[in-house]
Design a protein around this motif. Structure first.
Motif, PDB file in Angstrom:
ATOM      1  N   ILE A 213       0.566  -1.143  -0.028  1.00 28.35           N
ATOM      2  CA  ILE A 213       0.431  -0.273  -0.280  1.00 28.35           C
ATOM      3  C   ILE A 213       1.177   1.510  -0.082  1.00 28.35           C
ATOM      4  O   ILE A 213       0.403   2.078  -0.909  1.00 28.35           O
TER       5      ILE A 213
ATOM      6  N   VAL B 243       0.549   4.196  -2.734  1.00 29.15           N
ATOM      7  CA  VAL B 243       0.616   6.045  -2.268  1.00 29.15           C
ATOM      8  C   VAL B 243       1.466   7.075  -2.377  1.00 29.15           C
ATOM      9  O   VAL B 243       0.946   7.729  -2.958  1.00 29.15           O
TER      10      VAL B 243
ATOM     11  N   ALA C  45       0.073   9.360  -5.545  1.00 28.20           N
ATOM     12  CA  ALA C  45      -0.724  10.841  -4.756  1.00 28.20           C
ATOM     13  C   ALA C  45      -0.062  12.084  -5.133  1.00 28.20           C
ATOM     14  O   ALA C  45       1.927  12.782  -5.427  1.00 28.20           O
TER      15      ALA C  45
ATOM     16  N   THR D  66      -8.786   2.845   6.705  1.00 32.68           N
ATOM     17  CA  THR D  66      -7.827   2.764   5.468  1.00 32.68           C
ATOM     18  C   THR D  66      -7.168   4.312   4.751  1.00 32.68           C
ATOM     19  O   THR D  66      -6.597   5.088   4.260  1.00 32.68           O
ATOM     20  N   THR D  67      -8.656   5.123   5.084  1.00 36.39           N
ATOM     21  CA  THR D  67      -8.452   6.535   4.399  1.00 36.39           C
ATOM     22  C   THR D  67      -7.484   7.449   5.524  1.00 36.39           C
ATOM     23  O   THR D  67      -6.884   8.312   5.011  1.00 36.39           O
TER      24      THR D  67
ATOM     25  N   LEU E 219      -3.828   6.241   4.172  1.00 40.35           N
ATOM     26  CA  LEU E 219      -2.771   7.286   3.050  1.00 40.35           C
ATOM     27  C   LEU E 219      -2.895   7.907   3.493  1.00 40.35           C
ATOM     28  O   LEU E 219      -1.999   8.493   3.147  1.00 40.35           O
TER      29      LEU E 219
ATOM     30  N   ARG F  90       0.460   8.167   5.341  1.00 40.88           N
ATOM     31  CA  ARG F  90       1.407   8.441   4.556  1.00 40.88           C
ATOM     32  C   ARG F  90       1.609   8.777   3.173  1.00 40.88           C
ATOM     33  O   ARG F  90       2.925   9.384   3.258  1.00 40.88           O
ATOM     34  N   ILE F  91      -0.222   9.716   2.860  1.00 42.35           N
ATOM     35  CA  ILE F  91       0.662  10.920   2.109  1.00 42.35           C
ATOM     36  C   ILE F  91       1.563  11.984   2.462  1.00 42.35           C
ATOM     37  O   ILE F  91       2.818  12.570   1.983  1.00 42.35           O
TER      38      ILE F  91
END
Length: 497
Positions: free
Chosen positions: A400, A404, A408, A484-485, A488, A491-492
């Motif tokens: 994942i 990302v 992104a 999950t939202t 992400l 991570r972004i």
């Protein structure tokens, strides 16, 4: 090599064995022949020589004197005593026979009709022919090793040629006693094999002429030993040394191209795929062939491991670039020819080799990567994963985190920052810990007990913070979609330039 039993089988010499001798003693190789007519010739003799004597001046009958004479010869040791009768002694003295029996040395009678010079010439001519044949075989072996190396063969492939010629198993150890490579691959070696040569397994261990500060030892067991082995592998040892020396060389001619490639692989918003593919091709790699990636982050004390990584990779993939980039080691490797190999098994083989060569090094293996786009994703995954492992490991096919980074764009960064902005504002205004709590909660797989343990907080405190975060974010943290939202978004923003 010529053995004692070969002399007995030669009809022209008419030799007779006067002692009950074991098969092992009769199978002893003869190194050379030496005529000697005095009581202590041992200072002038070498191991496994054939002593030829007429017994001139040996006019004594005391058993102890003969015992002392043979005992000195056994200490050399000689492979046999050839006693010529008919000159000083009509028959072999009985005390000599008894002494030879006691010390386990074969005693051969050379009849008076066979001159001692004939025996010596026979031994010399046979040994010279054998040495010539062995020398020719050594250069043939060197040629086979050179062909294996020139065609992209690994160090193991060259060792296989050496082992086959020597009729045994072989291995290379470094100066610390660590195993570098062996043949067959299934053979088991320890530092004890390296030390055994010093305790009497003579002629089985040889220093390779690398010409540098790093020293390597070739060890052969279960086959030819001694001088014949040294003659056989002499020229081939230079090929092995060249293989080892090549492992110390970085990809200097391609270093600038490889650095440019790494910049383009990491720049998701910049270079076009066509330009990236062109750069990839300039490094000597095929953009359409399966590529394997190795990423390692060594400590300063582990910097010499670069050559070990190169050797391990070259065991399985013969077109490899090993280089440094931003303090880490990278390897990009392919096979020069498509041998219809099962590419899926190569990561496990690499893991086995790297686990043996650099067992405690944080290192990630990724592949096979079948396109430049997939390589870009694999690089992002491996760069993140290498910070989490403590030893060589294989990366999963998909991550994942890599997705990302790949998806992104500027819009995704803005959306992620907007989502997390309420937590940032709250933490600044109230000196709170909502954003660190969210990160810890996600890092520990949304498990309250592990999160509380990591943050040193009570479970009720965590529940209150999660409820407040859900309200501020307008996202439910008790659902997979909500987690999950948030993951992400975190991570972004972490990967933002």
């Amino acid at each position: 090599m010529m053995r004692v039993q070969d002399l007995l089988a030669e009809d022209s010499l008419q030799l007779r064995l006067h002692t009950p001798s074991t098969a092992k003693s009769l199978a002893t190789s003869i190194s050379y022949s030496a005529p000697a007519e005095f009581l202590d010739p041992t200072p002038f003799l070498g191991a496994n020589c054939l002593l030829i004597t007429h017994g001139i001046g040996f006019n004594f009958f005391d058993q102890r004197t003969w015992d002392a004479y043979v005992e000195r010869l056994a200490s050399v040791p000689v492979c046999a005593i050839a006693f010529v009768t008919g000159v000083a002694h009509r028959l072999i003295p009985t005390p000599l026979v008894e002494a030879a029996k006691a010390h386990g040395i074969p005693l051969l009678e050379v009849p008076s009709v066979v001159p001692a010079l004939q025996l010596q010439r026979f031994v010399t001519s046979v040994l010279e022919a054998e040495r010539f044949a062995l020398t020719r075989q050594s250069w043939e072996l060197a040629d086979l090793c050179a062909k294996a190396a020139r065609s992209g063969g690994s160090l193991g492939a060259v060792l296989a040629e050496v082992g086959a010629a020597a009729g045994g198993q072989c291995a290379i150890f470094d100066t610390t006693g660590a195993l570098i490579s062996c043949w067959p691959a299934s053979s088991r070696w320890t530092a004890e094999d390296l030390r055994r040569d010093a305790r009497g397994a003579r002629g089985s261990s040889f220093a390779l002429p690398t010409g540098g500060t790093d020293h390597f030892q070739l060890v052969v067991r279960g086959g030819t030993t001694g001088e014949p082995l040294a003659t056989l592998i002499g020229p081939a040892s230079s090929i092995l040394a060249m293989q080892l020396n090549s492992a110390f060389k970085t990809s200097v001619p391609h270093q600038a191209k490889l650095e440019r490639l790494m910049h383009q692989l990491e720049d998701w918003q910049g270079g076009a795929l066509k330009e990236l593919t062109r750069t990839f091709r300039t490094t000597g790699l095929d953009p359409h062939a399966p590529t394997f990636l190795v990423v390692a982050e060594p400590e300063k004390s582990q910097l010499p491991h670069a050559w070990r990584i190169r050797l391990a990779v070259q065991e399985h993939l013969n077109n490899a670039h090993v280089f440094t980039y931003r303090g880490a080691y990278y390897a990009l490797a392919q096979a020069r020819t498509d041998t219809a190999a099962d590419w899926g098994v190569i990561p496990d083989r690499l893991l086995d080799s790297l686990g043996r060569m650099v067992p405690g090094l944080p290192l990630v293996i990724k592949g096979p990567l079948r396109s430049v786009d997939e390589l870009r994703l694999g690089l992002a995954h491996a760069q993140r994963l290498v910070r989490e492992v403590k030893a060589p490991a294989i990366a999963a096919p998909m991550s994942i985190g890599a997705l990302v980074v790949a998806t992104a764009g500027s819009g995704a960064h803005a959306a992620a920052e907007n989502l997390l902005a309420p937590l940032l504002h709250y933490d600044r205004a109230s000196k709170g810990q909502l954003l660190p709590t969210l990160r810890a909660y996600l890092e520990h797989d949304a498990q309250p007990s592990r999160t509380c343990q990591a943050l040193y907080i009570h479970r009720n405190t965590l529940s209150k913070r999660l409820a407040l975060m859900s309200r501020l974010l307008n996202v439910r943290l008790d659902t997979l979609d909500g987690l999950t939202t948030c993951m992400l978004a975190v991570r972004i923003t972490e990967d933002a330039p």
